[in-house]
Enzyme design. Structure first.
Site, short mmCIF file in Angstrom:
data_model
loop_
_atom_site.label_atom_id
_atom_site.label_comp_id
_atom_site.label_asym_id
_atom_site.label_seq_id
_atom_site.Cartn_x
_atom_site.Cartn_y
_atom_site.Cartn_z
N ARG A 191 0.84 -1.20 0.00
CA ARG A 191 0.00 0.00 0.00
C ARG A 191 0.87 1.25 0.00
O ARG A 191 1.74 1.42 0.85
CB ARG A 191 -0.91 0.01 1.22
CG ARG A 191 -2.00 1.10 1.16
CD ARG A 191 -2.92 1.04 2.38
NE ARG A 191 -3.46 -0.28 2.59
CZ ARG A 191 -4.53 -0.77 1.95
NH1 ARG A 191 -5.14 -0.03 1.03
NH2 ARG A 191 -4.97 -1.98 2.24
N GLU A 224 0.54 -7.92 -3.93
CA GLU A 224 -0.72 -7.18 -4.04
C GLU A 224 -0.44 -5.68 -3.92
O GLU A 224 0.21 -5.24 -2.97
CB GLU A 224 -1.67 -7.63 -2.93
CG GLU A 224 -2.86 -6.73 -2.70
CD GLU A 224 -3.52 -6.99 -1.36
OE1 GLU A 224 -4.18 -6.06 -0.84
OE2 GLU A 224 -3.39 -8.11 -0.81
N THR A 239 -7.82 -3.83 -2.10
CA THR A 239 -8.81 -2.77 -1.93
C THR A 239 -9.64 -2.59 -3.21
O THR A 239 -9.90 -1.48 -3.67
CB THR A 239 -8.15 -1.43 -1.51
OG1 THR A 239 -7.13 -1.69 -0.54
CG2 THR A 239 -9.17 -0.49 -0.87
N LYS A 276 -10.09 -13.82 3.14
CA LYS A 276 -9.20 -12.88 3.83
C LYS A 276 -9.82 -12.56 5.19
O LYS A 276 -10.85 -11.89 5.27
CB LYS A 276 -9.05 -11.62 2.98
CG LYS A 276 -8.36 -10.46 3.66
CD LYS A 276 -8.38 -9.24 2.73
CE LYS A 276 -7.91 -7.98 3.44
NZ LYS A 276 -7.95 -6.80 2.52
N GLY A 336 1.23 -6.33 5.64
CA GLY A 336 1.11 -4.93 5.29
C GLY A 336 2.25 -4.09 5.80
O GLY A 336 3.40 -4.22 5.36
N SER A 337 1.98 -3.22 6.77
CA SER A 337 2.97 -2.23 7.19
C SER A 337 4.18 -2.84 7.88
O SER A 337 5.23 -2.20 7.96
CB SER A 337 2.32 -1.20 8.12
OG SER A 337 1.77 -1.82 9.27
#
Length: 211
Positions: free
Chosen positions: A16, A39, A68, A128, A178-179
């Protein structure tokens, strides 16, 4: 399709905030660490351009797609960019059906058994579990008791090298990162180091070599 890539390495990179100039270097760093699924969330800058660049450069090595994803139109846009994976924060059946009509793998977001069973009924390839921080391993353990054994569960949200084990023990099929793996502006070198830490953590849980 997604099952085969998860068997090779059950770690999904969620990038992201990635920008097109960063896409290929970061992608190469992930592949070098052992990742096979990437992704790019559509709320990243020029996400479709990043997906297209990754598909052109890494398509033979990875399953690449978008996160998303909110609408059937976005599914079409991802497919035109070359993406083969649709990841959603929700379980809108029209998006799942659009993905399957385009022959793309689809992982809708679910937070209850009702949502999970509905997603599978509409053709979802994986579920998910989002947000994983809220659901936790006890929830996945309970779901595993009632869902088909073949169901693919991928916890997403707050996954770190230290908490992979809890979800793995109760039947997680993969993990969305993710982060803890990537933040906007990180260098490809730094992403590669974080990716390698996740891979090491996974191999401690499953020491058998992947193929």
């Amino acid at each position: 399709m997604i099952r085969n890539y998860l068997k090779q390495m059950p770690l999904i990179a969620i990038l992201r905030g990635l920008t097109p100039p960063e896409a290929v270097p970061v992608g190469h760093a992930l592949v070098a660490a052992g990742f096979r699924i990437i992704e790019v969330p559509l709320n990243s800058p020029q996400a479709l351009d990043s997906i297209a660049a990754l598909c052109t450069d890494l398509d033979g090595d990875c399953l690449i797609g978008a996160g998303t994803v909110m609408t059937p139109k976005q599914v079409e846009e991802v497919a035109r960019a070359g993406g083969r994976l649709i990841v959603m924060p929700h379980g809108d059946p029209t998006v799942v059906q659009a993905a399957k009509a385009a022959s793309l793998s689809c992982a809708p977001g679910v937070a209850t058994p009702t949502e999970g069973f509905a997603a599978l009924a509409h053709g979802a390839d994986a579920l998910k579990l989002f947000p994983a921080e809220q659901l936790g391993p006890p929830v996945l353990k309970a779901w595993r008791a009632v869902f088909p054994e073949s169901a693919v569960f991928v916890p997403v949200g707050g996954i770190t090298p230290d908490n992979l084990g809890g979800f793995h023990t109760v039947g997680a099929s993969g993990f969305g990162l993710g982060s803890a793996l990537y933040k906007p502006g990180m260098s490809a070198v730094d992403v590669g180091l974080r990716a390698a830490a996740f891979v090491r953590a996974w191999h401690k849980l499953d020491p058998a070599p992947t193929h």
